[in-house]
Design a protein around this motif. Structure first.
Motif, short mmCIF file in Angstrom:
data_model
loop_
_atom_site.label_atom_id
_atom_site.label_comp_id
_atom_site.label_asym_id
_atom_site.label_seq_id
_atom_site.Cartn_x
_atom_site.Cartn_y
_atom_site.Cartn_z
N LYS A 83 0.88 -1.17 0.00
CA LYS A 83 0.00 0.00 0.00
C LYS A 83 0.91 1.21 0.00
CE LYS A 83 -3.71 2.49 2.18
NZ LYS A 83 -4.74 2.49 3.22
N VAL A 84 0.83 2.02 -1.04
CA VAL A 84 1.71 3.17 -1.21
C VAL A 84 1.34 4.28 -0.23
CG1 VAL A 84 2.55 4.89 -2.84
CG2 VAL A 84 2.04 2.57 -3.64
N LEU A 85 2.34 4.72 0.54
CA LEU A 85 2.15 5.84 1.47
C LEU A 85 2.55 7.16 0.83
CD1 LEU A 85 3.58 4.18 4.71
CD2 LEU A 85 1.18 4.36 3.99
N SER A 86 3.67 7.16 0.10
CA SER A 86 4.13 8.38 -0.58
C SER A 86 5.17 8.03 -1.64
CB SER A 86 4.72 9.39 0.41
OG SER A 86 5.89 8.89 0.99
N THR A 87 5.35 8.97 -2.57
CA THR A 87 6.32 8.81 -3.64
C THR A 87 7.13 10.10 -3.73
OG1 THR A 87 4.79 7.40 -4.86
CG2 THR A 87 6.59 8.32 -6.11
N HIS A 88 8.44 9.95 -3.93
CA HIS A 88 9.33 11.12 -4.03
C HIS A 88 10.32 10.88 -5.16
CE1 HIS A 88 11.76 14.53 -2.78
NE2 HIS A 88 12.81 13.74 -2.86
N SER A 89 10.48 11.87 -6.03
CA SER A 89 11.48 11.75 -7.10
C SER A 89 12.52 12.85 -6.96
CB SER A 89 10.82 11.78 -8.47
OG SER A 89 10.11 12.96 -8.66
N SER A 90 13.76 12.52 -7.35
CA SER A 90 14.88 13.45 -7.26
C SER A 90 15.78 13.30 -8.47
CB SER A 90 15.72 13.16 -6.01
OG SER A 90 14.95 13.20 -4.86
N CYS A 91 16.63 14.27 -8.64
CA CYS A 91 17.61 14.24 -9.72
C CYS A 91 18.95 14.69 -9.14
CB CYS A 91 17.16 15.18 -10.83
SG CYS A 91 18.11 15.04 -12.33
N TYR A 92 19.99 13.87 -9.36
CA TYR A 92 21.31 14.14 -8.80
C TYR A 92 22.36 14.10 -9.89
CZ TYR A 92 19.07 12.89 -4.37
OH TYR A 92 18.25 12.83 -3.29
N THR A 93 23.51 14.67 -9.58
CA THR A 93 24.68 14.48 -10.42
C THR A 93 25.75 13.79 -9.58
OG1 THR A 93 25.64 16.63 -9.86
CG2 THR A 93 24.31 16.51 -11.86
N ASN A 94 26.54 12.94 -10.21
CA ASN A 94 27.65 12.31 -9.49
C ASN A 94 28.92 13.13 -9.72
OD1 ASN A 94 28.63 11.63 -12.04
ND2 ASN A 94 27.97 9.50 -11.89
N SER A 95 30.05 12.61 -9.28
CA SER A 95 31.30 13.36 -9.39
C SER A 95 31.73 13.60 -10.83
CB SER A 95 32.41 12.65 -8.61
OG SER A 95 32.56 11.34 -9.09
N ASP A 96 31.18 12.82 -11.79
CA ASP A 96 31.49 13.01 -13.21
C ASP A 96 30.44 13.88 -13.91
OD1 ASP A 96 33.73 11.37 -13.01
OD2 ASP A 96 32.52 9.57 -13.34
N ASP A 97 29.58 14.54 -13.12
CA ASP A 97 28.49 15.38 -13.62
C ASP A 97 27.48 14.62 -14.49
OD1 ASP A 97 29.18 17.69 -12.28
OD2 ASP A 97 30.50 18.38 -13.90
N GLU A 98 27.35 13.30 -14.25
CA GLU A 98 26.31 12.51 -14.92
C GLU A 98 25.03 12.63 -14.10
OE1 GLU A 98 28.30 8.78 -14.65
OE2 GLU A 98 29.14 8.95 -16.66
N ILE A 99 23.90 12.80 -14.78
CA ILE A 99 22.62 12.96 -14.10
C ILE A 99 22.05 11.58 -13.75
CG2 ILE A 99 20.24 13.72 -14.38
CD1 ILE A 99 21.29 16.04 -16.05
N THR A 100 21.58 11.47 -12.51
CA THR A 100 20.93 10.25 -12.04
C THR A 100 19.55 10.61 -11.54
OG1 THR A 100 23.03 9.28 -11.36
CG2 THR A 100 21.05 8.35 -10.38
N ARG A 101 18.55 9.94 -12.07
CA ARG A 101 17.18 10.12 -11.61
C ARG A 101 16.87 9.04 -10.58
NH1 ARG A 101 14.91 13.86 -14.41
NH2 ARG A 101 15.78 14.45 -16.38
N GLU A 102 16.08 9.39 -9.60
CA GLU A 102 15.77 8.47 -8.51
C GLU A 102 14.32 8.64 -8.10
OE1 GLU A 102 16.88 9.29 -4.05
OE2 GLU A 102 18.60 8.43 -5.10
N VAL A 103 13.61 7.53 -7.94
CA VAL A 103 12.25 7.57 -7.41
C VAL A 103 12.21 6.66 -6.19
CG1 VAL A 103 9.81 7.08 -7.85
CG2 VAL A 103 11.24 7.96 -9.70
#
Length: 143
Positions: free
Chosen positions: A42-62
């Motif tokens: 049963k889903v309580l909440s959802t959160h999405s983010s966007c990060y960069t690593n040390s090589d400036d590559e974008i990582t999406r996260e949910v």
């Protein structure tokens, strides 16, 4: 520490693109067993983010926070962790997994003993609740 362990030790930093904060990752030992966990969630909440690593590559996260019901009737807190390849994939996940929804999740898991959501499924499969289950009964279990 032996060389095999050093080779599989994960560490690093990530930077939050929204807040510009940098956070350390790990260290943790990467040793995959292939074990999986299936649960009604049963889903309580959802959160999405966007990060960069040390090589400036974008990582999406949910991250999806939920209550889970295992095959023995135990209810516990669990999170689902997705790393979508694109914005379209991220939007698909957040559109399909919404607050209050009851569904099935299946995937490889790991345990963070010091976290409120101890069990985490990584890039799990998810699908609607099977007709063999009564939605009313499952909702009652999650009360």
């Amino acid at each position: 520490m032996n060389e095999k362990i050093k080779e599989n030790l994960i560490t690093g930093t990530i930077k939050d693109l929204e807040t510009d904060e940098t956070h350390d990752i790990g260290p943790f030992y990467l040793y995959s067993t292939g074990c999986e966990l299936d649960a009604i969630i049963k889903v309580l909440s959802t959160h999405s983010s966007c990060y960069t690593n040390s090589d400036d590559e974008i990582t999406r996260e949910v991250s999806v926070y939920c209550l889970a019901l295992d095959c023995h009737g135990n209810v516990f807190k669990m999170s689902l962790y997705f790393l979508p390849d694109s914005l379209a994939d991220e939007e698909k996940i957040t559109a399909e997994i919404t607050e209050g929804k009851i569904m099935i999740a299946k995937g490889r898991y790991h345990i963070l003993p010091n976290d409120e959501y101890v069990f985490i499924l990584n890039n799990p499969e998810y699908y609607p609740l099977s007709p063999e289950y009564s939605l009313e009964d499952v909702e009652e279990v999650f009360r």
